[in-house]
Design an enzyme around this catalytic site. Sequence first.
Site, PDB file in Angstrom:
ATOM      1  N   GLU A  12      -3.862   6.823  -7.129  1.00 46.67           N
ATOM      2  CA  GLU A  12      -4.661   7.856  -6.461  1.00 46.67           C
ATOM      3  C   GLU A  12      -4.659   9.135  -7.292  1.00 46.67           C
ATOM      4  OE1 GLU A  12      -4.321  10.563  -2.425  1.00 46.67           O
ATOM      5  OE2 GLU A  12      -3.972   8.411  -2.220  1.00 46.67           O
ATOM      6  N   HIS A  26      -6.735  10.762   5.580  1.00 48.61           N
ATOM      7  CA  HIS A  26      -5.987   9.755   6.320  1.00 48.61           C
ATOM      8  C   HIS A  26      -5.789  10.172   7.784  1.00 48.61           C
ATOM      9  CE1 HIS A  26      -4.440   8.909   2.136  1.00 48.61           C
ATOM     10  NE2 HIS A  26      -4.746   7.682   2.539  1.00 48.61           N
ATOM     11  N   ASP A  54       0.801  -1.221   0.000  1.00 47.28           N
ATOM     12  CA  ASP A  54       0.000   0.000   0.000  1.00 47.28           C
ATOM     13  C   ASP A  54       0.839   1.279   0.000  1.00 47.28           C
ATOM     14  OD1 ASP A  54      -2.546   1.274   0.124  1.00 47.28           O
ATOM     15  OD2 ASP A  54      -2.305   1.591   2.267  1.00 47.28           O
TER      16      ASP A  54
END
Length: 285
Positions: free
Chosen positions: A136, A183, A84
């Site tokens: 992203e 986040h 990730d």
Amino acid sequence: MPIVRTGELVAEAQEKGHGLAAFNVITLEHAEAIAAGAERAGAPAVLQISENAVKFHGGRLGAITAATAAVARASSARLGLHLDHVESVELLRAAHPEGFSSVMFDASKLSYGDNVKATADAVRWGHERGIWIEAELGKVGGKEGEPPLDAHAPGVRTEPAEAAAYAAATGVDALAVAVGSSHAMTERTAALDHALIARLRDAVPVPLVLHGSSGVPDAEIRRAVASGMVKVNVGTALNTAFTAAVRAFVEAHPSTVDPRKYLAPAREAMAGTVAHFLGLTSSRA
């Protein structure tokens, strides 16, 4: 059970109109908790190891990956293994020999043009090796080392037309989009733009990914999945549960020195959190 390819789990979730929750692994206890929570919920999940987690482990990917993969194979749940938020090309290229079926390559800090070029290169490399690539577009914000970001500021959210062009130019298999989450949120107060999620779903030909889901309330997650969000990433919520359990145990038993005494309730707290999020994402209720 054999580790399941992330792309397969995402495709199944999308076909059923469900979400697929993906949880970040930092320690062995995280991996064990994710597997236990998935077994409890009777739902598939993805175990994610981030570039920041690799840095925590001294920059060595192999040990934490081997431990996480061993937990996944020993579980009765269907679990995927995902690398990730990879910014390092060197780490990206370590994914294949370590057995990852998927990578989130993060070039979101670059300009649009540089993001497209770097991501297209990563996709080309990954697809040659059978690796599913997530990317992203937009500014989710909140990652360690980044300045605070207002998720509602102008220019932050992902534009559908640009996202469609980006997906076509890069060939990505899934796209993380900025729709109001951030986040590292420790309070679940994020308000998502569900109309934007629906527009992105209609414009983008690949599954959508929600980052920063720890800060999103239950009802908002359910609605996001119903609006078209497929992969739902959860990290901070596990750490919040872990730390609260450790703190409560140590405060109640200040003379304890055996870490197993407080890691056991911490692991159980994370497993409960995993099962809860899987309940939100694995159905449209």
